[in-house]
Scaffold this motif. Structure first.
Motif, PDB file in Angstrom:
ATOM      1  N   GLN A   1       0.829  -1.204   0.000  1.00  6.11           N
ATOM      2  CA  GLN A   1       0.000   0.000   0.000  1.00  6.11           C
ATOM      3  C   GLN A   1       0.863   1.253   0.000  1.00  6.11           C
ATOM      4  O   GLN A   1       1.960   1.265   0.565  1.00  6.11           O
ATOM      5  N   ASP A   2       0.338   2.303  -0.643  1.00  7.38           N
ATOM      6  CA  ASP A   2       1.080   3.556  -0.763  1.00  7.38           C
ATOM      7  C   ASP A   2       0.766   4.542   0.350  1.00  7.38           C
ATOM      8  O   ASP A   2       1.421   5.580   0.461  1.00  7.38           O
ATOM      9  N   PHE A   3      -0.258   4.298   1.137  1.00  5.94           N
ATOM     10  CA  PHE A   3      -0.607   5.214   2.219  1.00  5.94           C
ATOM     11  C   PHE A   3      -0.864   4.432   3.493  1.00  5.94           C
ATOM     12  O   PHE A   3      -1.214   3.250   3.464  1.00  5.94           O
ATOM     13  N   LEU A   4      -0.690   5.109   4.624  1.00 10.94           N
ATOM     14  CA  LEU A   4      -0.930   4.508   5.925  1.00 10.94           C
ATOM     15  C   LEU A   4      -1.669   5.525   6.794  1.00 10.94           C
ATOM     16  O   LEU A   4      -1.339   6.717   6.778  1.00 10.94           O
ATOM     17  N   LEU A   5      -2.633   5.064   7.541  1.00 10.42           N
ATOM     18  CA  LEU A   5      -3.305   5.906   8.527  1.00 10.42           C
ATOM     19  C   LEU A   5      -2.372   6.102   9.710  1.00 10.42           C
ATOM     20  O   LEU A   5      -1.841   5.127  10.262  1.00 10.42           O
ATOM     21  N   ILE A   6      -2.130   7.348  10.098  1.00  9.06           N
ATOM     22  CA  ILE A   6      -1.248   7.639  11.230  1.00  9.06           C
ATOM     23  C   ILE A   6      -2.051   7.558  12.533  1.00  9.06           C
ATOM     24  O   ILE A   6      -3.100   8.198  12.663  1.00  9.06           O
ATOM     25  N   ALA A   7      -1.550   6.774  13.464  1.00 13.66           N
ATOM     26  CA  ALA A   7      -2.220   6.638  14.753  1.00 13.66           C
ATOM     27  C   ALA A   7      -1.864   7.817  15.652  1.00 13.66           C
ATOM     28  O   ALA A   7      -0.706   8.234  15.718  1.00 13.66           O
ATOM     29  N   GLY A   8      -2.859   8.355  16.327  1.00 18.99           N
ATOM     30  CA  GLY A   8      -2.637   9.447  17.260  1.00 18.99           C
ATOM     31  C   GLY A   8      -2.371   8.937  18.661  1.00 18.99           C
ATOM     32  O   GLY A   8      -2.034   7.769  18.873  1.00 18.99           O
ATOM     33  N   GLU A   9      -2.535   9.814  19.621  1.00 17.69           N
ATOM     34  CA  GLU A   9      -2.289   9.492  21.023  1.00 17.69           C
ATOM     35  C   GLU A   9      -3.505   9.894  21.832  1.00 17.69           C
ATOM     36  O   GLU A   9      -4.013  11.016  21.695  1.00 17.69           O
ATOM     37  N   GLY A  10      -3.982   8.994  22.706  1.00 13.70           N
ATOM     38  CA  GLY A  10      -5.170   9.300  23.491  1.00 13.70           C
ATOM     39  C   GLY A  10      -6.364   9.522  22.580  1.00 13.70           C
ATOM     40  O   GLY A  10      -6.715   8.655  21.777  1.00 13.70           O
ATOM     41  N   GLU A  11      -6.991  10.697  22.681  1.00 10.45           N
ATOM     42  CA  GLU A  11      -8.092  11.038  21.786  1.00 10.45           C
ATOM     43  C   GLU A  11      -7.661  11.986  20.674  1.00 10.45           C
ATOM     44  O   GLU A  11      -8.487  12.465  19.895  1.00 10.45           O
ATOM     45  N   GLU A  12      -6.343  12.255  20.570  1.00  9.00           N
ATOM     46  CA  GLU A  12      -5.828  13.117  19.508  1.00  9.00           C
ATOM     47  C   GLU A  12      -5.568  12.278  18.271  1.00  9.00           C
ATOM     48  O   GLU A  12      -4.833  11.295  18.314  1.00  9.00           O
ATOM     49  N   THR A  13      -6.194  12.671  17.168  1.00  8.00           N
ATOM     50  CA  THR A  13      -6.030  11.889  15.942  1.00  8.00           C
ATOM     51  C   THR A  13      -4.648  12.069  15.330  1.00  8.00           C
ATOM     52  O   THR A  13      -4.148  11.170  14.651  1.00  8.00           O
ATOM     53  N   THR A  14      -4.010  13.222  15.560  1.00  2.00           N
ATOM     54  CA  THR A  14      -2.676  13.490  15.022  1.00  2.00           C
ATOM     55  C   THR A  14      -1.713  13.796  16.157  1.00  2.00           C
ATOM     56  O   THR A  14      -1.988  14.682  16.969  1.00  2.00           O
ATOM     57  N   PRO A  15      -0.587  13.090  16.246  1.00  5.77           N
ATOM     58  CA  PRO A  15       0.416  13.468  17.247  1.00  5.77           C
ATOM     59  C   PRO A  15       0.834  14.921  17.042  1.00  5.77           C
ATOM     60  O   PRO A  15       1.238  15.300  15.940  1.00  5.77           O
ATOM     61  N   PRO A  16       0.723  15.790  18.050  1.00  2.00           N
ATOM     62  CA  PRO A  16       1.027  17.220  17.871  1.00  2.00           C
ATOM     63  C   PRO A  16       2.416  17.482  17.300  1.00  2.00           C
ATOM     64  O   PRO A  16       2.620  18.442  16.554  1.00  2.00           O
ATOM     65  N   ALA A  17       3.383  16.614  17.611  1.00  2.00           N
ATOM     66  CA  ALA A  17       4.750  16.828  17.139  1.00  2.00           C
ATOM     67  C   ALA A  17       4.870  16.722  15.626  1.00  2.00           C
ATOM     68  O   ALA A  17       5.864  17.183  15.049  1.00  2.00           O
ATOM     69  N   LEU A  18       3.876  16.130  14.971  1.00  2.00           N
ATOM     70  CA  LEU A  18       3.954  15.957  13.517  1.00  2.00           C
ATOM     71  C   LEU A  18       3.431  17.159  12.738  1.00  2.00           C
ATOM     72  O   LEU A  18       3.674  17.267  11.534  1.00  2.00           O
ATOM     73  N   LEU A  19       2.733  18.071  13.405  1.00  2.00           N
ATOM     74  CA  LEU A  19       2.100  19.182  12.685  1.00  2.00           C
ATOM     75  C   LEU A  19       3.122  20.077  11.995  1.00  2.00           C
ATOM     76  O   LEU A  19       2.835  20.654  10.945  1.00  2.00           O
ATOM     77  N   ASP A  20       4.321  20.192  12.564  1.00  2.00           N
ATOM     78  CA  ASP A  20       5.353  21.033  11.951  1.00  2.00           C
ATOM     79  C   ASP A  20       5.917  20.416  10.671  1.00  2.00           C
ATOM     80  O   ASP A  20       6.622  21.095   9.915  1.00  2.00           O
ATOM     81  N   TYR A  21       5.616  19.142  10.432  1.00  2.80           N
ATOM     82  CA  TYR A  21       6.195  18.453   9.277  1.00  2.80           C
ATOM     83  C   TYR A  21       5.175  18.176   8.174  1.00  2.80           C
ATOM     84  O   TYR A  21       5.515  17.555   7.168  1.00  2.80           O
ATOM     85  N   VAL A  22       3.951  18.630   8.364  1.00  4.48           N
ATOM     86  CA  VAL A  22       2.911  18.385   7.361  1.00  4.48           C
ATOM     87  C   VAL A  22       3.276  19.067   6.044  1.00  4.48           C
ATOM     88  O   VAL A  22       3.722  20.219   6.020  1.00  4.48           O
ATOM     89  N   GLY A  23       3.089  18.354   4.948  1.00  5.07           N
ATOM     90  CA  GLY A  23       3.346  18.926   3.635  1.00  5.07           C
ATOM     91  C   GLY A  23       4.790  18.937   3.213  1.00  5.07           C
ATOM     92  O   GLY A  23       5.118  19.399   2.116  1.00  5.07           O
ATOM     93  N   LEU A  24       5.691  18.439   4.071  1.00  6.14           N
ATOM     94  CA  LEU A  24       7.112  18.401   3.757  1.00  6.14           C
ATOM     95  C   LEU A  24       7.528  16.970   3.400  1.00  6.14           C
ATOM     96  O   LEU A  24       6.873  16.001   3.784  1.00  6.14           O
TER      97      LEU A  24
END
Length: 255
Positions: free
Chosen positions: A204-227
């Motif tokens: 598969q070419d895509f993977l669903l990223i697992a979050g933490e707790g009830e957060e769908t996206t790990p906050p540390a990844l937001l700075d890397y979106v689109g890069l």
């Protein structure tokens, strides 16, 4: 000083007959040049692909068992022509919103969901309709077991972090630095995050990223979106969907 009496254009006066042909030619050249320039710029961009909201399919109603990863996914037990039985389907709300708030109370239950399918290749997602179109199914007497997550080991992969909804077809192209602000707004709203890999991972070419707790996206990844990034993480198979738990300390931008 010479006193030449040639044609002279004044904006609030009729165009001199001697200049009409020149102005007409200049306008045609400018219009043609703008078209050629626009085509040249567009031709350098990546093909956005065939992803789109499948309004041509009409509203899709499916039944399945809900799992939180913590992004909600539906293990389909009763599908449609477009969404087969046995498929594991990501869910989102309308606009830049996820479906976590609506899904939490239904985790582990048999759920009926109606919405519009988004589809780009083997990446798809159901955008839920409003109202009572996402609810517990009427018959809860037999709730099928969902497939147990199958660990596929730790991987080092390269690609891009995107919001799954725009990447699936809500936007075209739905990725890249130009889409970064839109993607972050979607992710902050709870839209499932996906990692688009440059090379297939377990087919598969895509993977669903697992979050933490009830957060769908790990906050540390937001700075890397689109890069364009390289990262490491644990991959597991949930039904026919791959889920990536990112080791956020390993994320690096590829220069």
């Amino acid at each position: 000083m010479s006193n030449r009496k040639g044609p002279f254009f004044v904006g609030y006066l009729p165009c001199p007959p001697e200049l009409r042909l020149f102005l007409l030619a200049a306008c045609l050249v400018l219009f043609a040049g703008a078209g050629v320039l626009g085509y040249a710029i567009a031709s350098t961009q990546d093909d956005p692909g065939e992803g789109r909201l499948r309004f041509d399919f009409g509203p899709q109603t499916v039944i399945g068992v809900l799992e939180m990863t913590p992004s909600p996914v539906l293990h389909v037990t009763q599908g449609t022509d477009a969404i087969p039985e046995g498929h594991t389907l990501m869910l989102s709300g309308q606009g830049k919103n996820g479906a976590v708030d609506r899904a939490l109370a239904l985790e582990g239950q048999l759920v009926q969901a109606t919405g519009i399918l988004l589809q780009r290749g083997d990446l798809d997602m159901l955008q839920l309709n409003g109202g009572n179109n996402f609810r517990a199914a009427d018959d809860q007497s037999v709730v099928p077991d969902i497939p147990a997550p199958e660990p596929l080991g730790r991987w080092e992969i390269t690609g891009e972090i995107c919001d799954g909804k725009c990447e699936a077809g809500a936007m075209r192209p739905g990725r890249g630095i130009a889409h970064r602000a839109c993607a972050n707004l979607c992710l902050l709203g709870g839209v499932p995050p996906v990692f688009v890999s440059t090379q297939p991972i377990a087919g598969q070419d895509f993977l669903l990223i697992a979050g933490e707790g009830e957060e769908t996206t790990p906050p540390a990844l937001l700075d890397y979106v689109g890069l364009y990034v390289t990262l490491e993480g644990d991959v597991s198979r949930h039904g026919d969907l791959l889920v990536l738990t990112v080791d956020t300390d390993t994320v690096t931008v590829v220069e």
